[in-house]
Write a protein that holds these residues in place. Structure first.
Motif, PDB file in Angstrom:
ATOM      1  N   VAL A 136     -14.369  19.834  -0.023  1.00 52.65           N
ATOM      2  CA  VAL A 136     -14.351  19.208  -1.345  1.00 52.65           C
ATOM      3  C   VAL A 136     -13.311  19.914  -2.217  1.00 52.65           C
ATOM      4  CG1 VAL A 136     -15.667  18.779  -3.456  1.00 52.65           C
ATOM      5  CG2 VAL A 136     -16.732  18.433  -1.211  1.00 52.65           C
ATOM      6  N   GLY A 137     -12.466  19.141  -2.850  1.00 54.80           N
ATOM      7  CA  GLY A 137     -11.416  19.692  -3.705  1.00 54.80           C
ATOM      8  C   GLY A 137     -10.101  19.921  -3.000  1.00 54.80           C
ATOM      9  N   GLN A 138     -10.111  19.939  -1.676  1.00 52.04           N
ATOM     10  CA  GLN A 138      -8.869  20.119  -0.915  1.00 52.04           C
ATOM     11  C   GLN A 138      -8.017  18.860  -1.019  1.00 52.04           C
ATOM     12  OE1 GLN A 138      -9.429  21.315   3.196  1.00 52.04           O
ATOM     13  NE2 GLN A 138      -7.570  20.218   3.813  1.00 52.04           N
ATOM     14  N   LEU A 139      -6.703  19.028  -1.107  1.00 48.24           N
ATOM     15  CA  LEU A 139      -5.811  17.881  -1.165  1.00 48.24           C
ATOM     16  C   LEU A 139      -5.821  17.132   0.167  1.00 48.24           C
ATOM     17  CD1 LEU A 139      -2.704  19.261  -3.105  1.00 48.24           C
ATOM     18  CD2 LEU A 139      -4.535  17.773  -3.966  1.00 48.24           C
ATOM     19  N   VAL A 140      -6.019  15.834   0.079  1.00 47.28           N
ATOM     20  CA  VAL A 140      -6.044  14.987   1.274  1.00 47.28           C
ATOM     21  C   VAL A 140      -5.240  13.718   1.000  1.00 47.28           C
ATOM     22  CG1 VAL A 140      -8.259  15.834   2.131  1.00 47.28           C
ATOM     23  CG2 VAL A 140      -8.201  13.889   0.542  1.00 47.28           C
ATOM     24  N   LYS A 141      -4.923  13.010   2.066  1.00 52.62           N
ATOM     25  CA  LYS A 141      -4.194  11.743   1.958  1.00 52.62           C
ATOM     26  C   LYS A 141      -5.161  10.568   1.976  1.00 52.62           C
ATOM     27  CE  LYS A 141      -1.915  13.177   5.533  1.00 52.62           C
ATOM     28  NZ  LYS A 141      -1.127  13.176   6.768  1.00 52.62           N
ATOM     29  N   THR A 142      -4.854   9.586   1.157  1.00 52.31           N
ATOM     30  CA  THR A 142      -5.590   8.330   1.184  1.00 52.31           C
ATOM     31  C   THR A 142      -4.593   7.205   0.948  1.00 52.31           C
ATOM     32  OG1 THR A 142      -7.522   7.126   0.332  1.00 52.31           O
ATOM     33  CG2 THR A 142      -6.172   8.309  -1.280  1.00 52.31           C
ATOM     34  N   TRP A 181       0.837  -1.191   0.000  1.00 51.75           N
ATOM     35  CA  TRP A 181       0.000   0.000   0.000  1.00 51.75           C
ATOM     36  C   TRP A 181       0.877   1.247   0.000  1.00 51.75           C
ATOM     37  CZ3 TRP A 181      -3.648  -1.635   4.601  1.00 51.75           C
ATOM     38  CH2 TRP A 181      -4.461  -2.698   4.174  1.00 51.75           C
ATOM     39  N   ARG A 182       0.335   2.316  -0.560  1.00 52.21           N
ATOM     40  CA  ARG A 182       1.083   3.572  -0.603  1.00 52.21           C
ATOM     41  C   ARG A 182       0.161   4.749  -0.268  1.00 52.21           C
ATOM     42  NH1 ARG A 182       6.101   2.973  -2.171  1.00 52.21           N
ATOM     43  NH2 ARG A 182       6.681   1.071  -3.297  1.00 52.21           N
ATOM     44  N   VAL A 183       0.767   5.788   0.291  1.00 50.87           N
ATOM     45  CA  VAL A 183       0.054   7.032   0.551  1.00 50.87           C
ATOM     46  C   VAL A 183      -0.121   7.760  -0.780  1.00 50.87           C
ATOM     47  CG1 VAL A 183       0.154   9.291   1.688  1.00 50.87           C
ATOM     48  CG2 VAL A 183       1.004   7.240   2.877  1.00 50.87           C
ATOM     49  N   ARG A 184      -1.341   8.189  -1.041  1.00 49.02           N
ATOM     50  CA  ARG A 184      -1.602   8.978  -2.234  1.00 49.02           C
ATOM     51  C   ARG A 184      -2.305  10.273  -1.842  1.00 49.02           C
ATOM     52  NH1 ARG A 184       1.969   7.653  -5.945  1.00 49.02           N
ATOM     53  NH2 ARG A 184       1.931   5.421  -6.472  1.00 49.02           N
ATOM     54  N   VAL A 185      -1.974  11.334  -2.549  1.00 47.38           N
ATOM     55  CA  VAL A 185      -2.556  12.650  -2.288  1.00 47.38           C
ATOM     56  C   VAL A 185      -3.440  13.014  -3.467  1.00 47.38           C
ATOM     57  CG1 VAL A 185      -2.075  15.093  -1.910  1.00 47.38           C
ATOM     58  CG2 VAL A 185      -0.583  13.349  -0.894  1.00 47.38           C
ATOM     59  N   LEU A 186      -4.706  13.361  -3.176  1.00 50.85           N
ATOM     60  CA  LEU A 186      -5.634  13.719  -4.253  1.00 50.85           C
ATOM     61  C   LEU A 186      -6.721  14.640  -3.715  1.00 50.85           C
ATOM     62  CD1 LEU A 186      -8.107  11.732  -3.343  1.00 50.85           C
ATOM     63  CD2 LEU A 186      -6.901  10.056  -4.720  1.00 50.85           C
TER      64      LEU A 186
END
Length: 515
Positions: free
Chosen positions: A507-513, A454-459
């Motif tokens: 909504v639209g703010q960069l977050v980690k998943t 698994w990897r951290v992704r920012v979107l």
């Protein structure tokens, strides 16, 4: 298996015992306070012992294989250290390849953060707060003070300054687990812990170093609030999975904290007035985008009740209600009480040519009287030999032993040990321990599919918010608390930090998943 007596701790013990035996110490001027204090470690000793232990830490835990991430963290650390009370030290900052939520320091200027803690921090300023706190322990010579305190106490336990760092490096985890690992390190860990005064001083120094580098010192409070929330989340997840609530395994576990300390940090941070417009959140998210999350492929991956080790080609499944503990020394499948389980080790290549030879060596058949029987069996087509019986020493004292040697993929030998705190616990867990042993297998095609890292992704946050992200993350397949975990990663769980700190991303703010 619990690593309370790790190679690093043994190395540190030998090294520092020499230092402690060298004399009663000398008078040192503390770089932070300017006051004279008696110490068993001068600066040259701090540097020399820290350098030696650094090699052991890297050997045991490993540095994160991401040059850009290492350079990013080192750059922040060097900037903070240059404005500290011991800028002349040759500082070293390392991201460890560990999923633990942790940070610690060794004497002489060696500071470590795990990628585990970085997944939950939300900005460069918060990372700077963690690093600044650890720099504070070094600049104020807290490690040397621990060594001196141990000598003053006259206690015949492991050397305090390095043992303390080693315990911190392991997050103080597993102290109640099985396999006879609770030893003199429990007492030594008490002696080795930082005092409340040392913690408060490190907090204050961290805030000072943040301010000197144009970071808002209040980020120190944000970090403590976030990690307090992590403890709350860990308890929530444990209850949801029917496990015992953990008592420790993160930065706060080795850096004791409570509401008063959080209040003290906020008060100390308020002393610094300045314009701190940029917390470096965008830079931080860019730096960690793509960073490994949880265990790495090389360490083996835990997915719910399953454990997969692709490089070794093996897999195991824990019984319902049990948990998996993965360390470099062993894989442990433990019951909910933590008093019984199956311990799986890869044996060295010189362990023996046959299963019988291996078992004779393990049971020390040339020194002990062995009473029991050997049974040939197979585990998912893999040849295995099981011993069940009693081992008696020359004095006639006996102990139960249940061991299985199995030939795994590529002909490597593994030891599967049925272990428990006592004979009663061993017998009570016998059925489920056998179930755990029977799950040992070569990786199947299905296992390999499940063993993807698994990897951290920012979107950008979608319209469905963190709940929508949680439904589309692999966390949802192994946990009922996936949304809560994403909230924790994005400063949207429980207590916030300062007034105005983001508690609900837009909504639209960069977050980690996690992907």
């Amino acid at each position: 298996m619990t690593r309370l007596a790790s190679p690093a701790s043994r190395c540190w013990t030998a090294l520092l015992c020499v230092a402690l035996l060298a004399g009663c110490g000398s008078t040192i001027v503390n770089p932070v306070t300017g006051q004279a204090e008696r110490s068993v470690m001068d600066e040259a000793t701090e540097i020399a012992e820290g350098q030696k232990a650094h090699a052991q830490i890297l050997k045991e835990q490993g540095a994160c294989d991401d040059p850009q991430l290492q350079a990013y963290v080192n750059g922040i650390g060097q900037k903070l250290a240059a404005q500290s009370h011991r800028a002349h030290l040759k500082w070293t900052f390392t991201v460890l390849d560990s999923p633990e939520i942790n940070a610690f320091a060794l004497p002489g200027g060696y500071v470590y953060v795990t990628r585990g803690i970085m997944a939950y921090l939300d900005s460069e300023a918060e990372l700077a707060g963690v690093i600044g706190h650890e720099i504070g322990h070094v600049t104020a010579r807290h490690g040397a003070q621990r060594a001196t305190r141990q000598q003053d106490a006259g206690l015949g336990v492991l050397a305090a300054t390095v043992l303390g760092a080693v315990l911190e490096s392991q997050g103080m985890r597993g102290a109640t687990d099985i396999v006879g690992q609770v030893s003199q390190t429990a007492a030594a860990g008490y002696v080795a812990s930082y005092s409340r005064e040392q913690e408060s001083q490190a907090d204050e120094l961290g805030a000072e170093y943040l301010a000197r580098n144009q970071y808002d010192p209040r980020n120190m409070a944000d970090v403590i609030a976030l990690l307090k929330n992590q403890e709350s989340y860990a308890a929530q997840a444990a209850r949801a999975e029917g496990r015992a609530v953990p008592t420790g395994a993160n930065w706060l576990s080795s850096h004791p904290s409570n509401d008063q300390r959080l209040a003290d940090i906020r008060q100390a941070s308020a002393l610094y007035q300045g314009r701190y417009a940029d917390d470096g959140r965008s830079r931080y998210l860019q730096a960690i985008d793509g960073m490994a999350f949880g265990e790495s492929r090389e360490q083996g991956l835990t997915r719910g009740r399953n454990f997969y080790h692709e490089p070794l080609g093996i897999a195991l499944t824990a019984p319902a209600g049990w948990r998996i503990q993965n360390t470099p020394e062993a894989i442990s499948l433990l019951n909910a009480a933590g008093d019984a389980g199956l311990i799986v080790r890869l044996l060295p290549r010189d362990a023996g040519q046959t299963h019988e030879e291996v078992l004779r060596k393990l049971l020390k058949a040339d020194q002990n009287r062995i009473e029991g029987q050997l049974d040939k069996r197979t585990l998912h087509g893999l040849a295995a030999t099981h011993f069940d019986g009693v081992v008696r020493n020359a004095q006639g004292q006996g102990a139960s032993a249940r061991l299985t040697v199995v030939t795994g993929p590529s002909g490597r030998l593994y030891l599967l040990r049925h272990a428990a705190r006592d004979a009663t616990a061993l017998q009570r867990a016998a059925g489920l321990t056998k179930e755990a042993e029977a799950s040992f297998r070569a990786l199947t095609a299905e296992d390999k599919q499940a063993a993807r890292p698994w990897r951290v992704r920012v979107l950008p946050l979608p319209r469905g918010g963190l709940a929508e992200l949680a439904r589309n993350t692999p966390l949802a397949s192994v946990s009922s608390t996936a949304e809560a975990q994403l909230r924790l990663m994005n400063s949207a769980y429980g207590e916030g930090g300062n007034p105005g700190h983001i508690t609900e991303p837009q909504v639209g703010q960069l977050v980690k998943t996690i992907r």
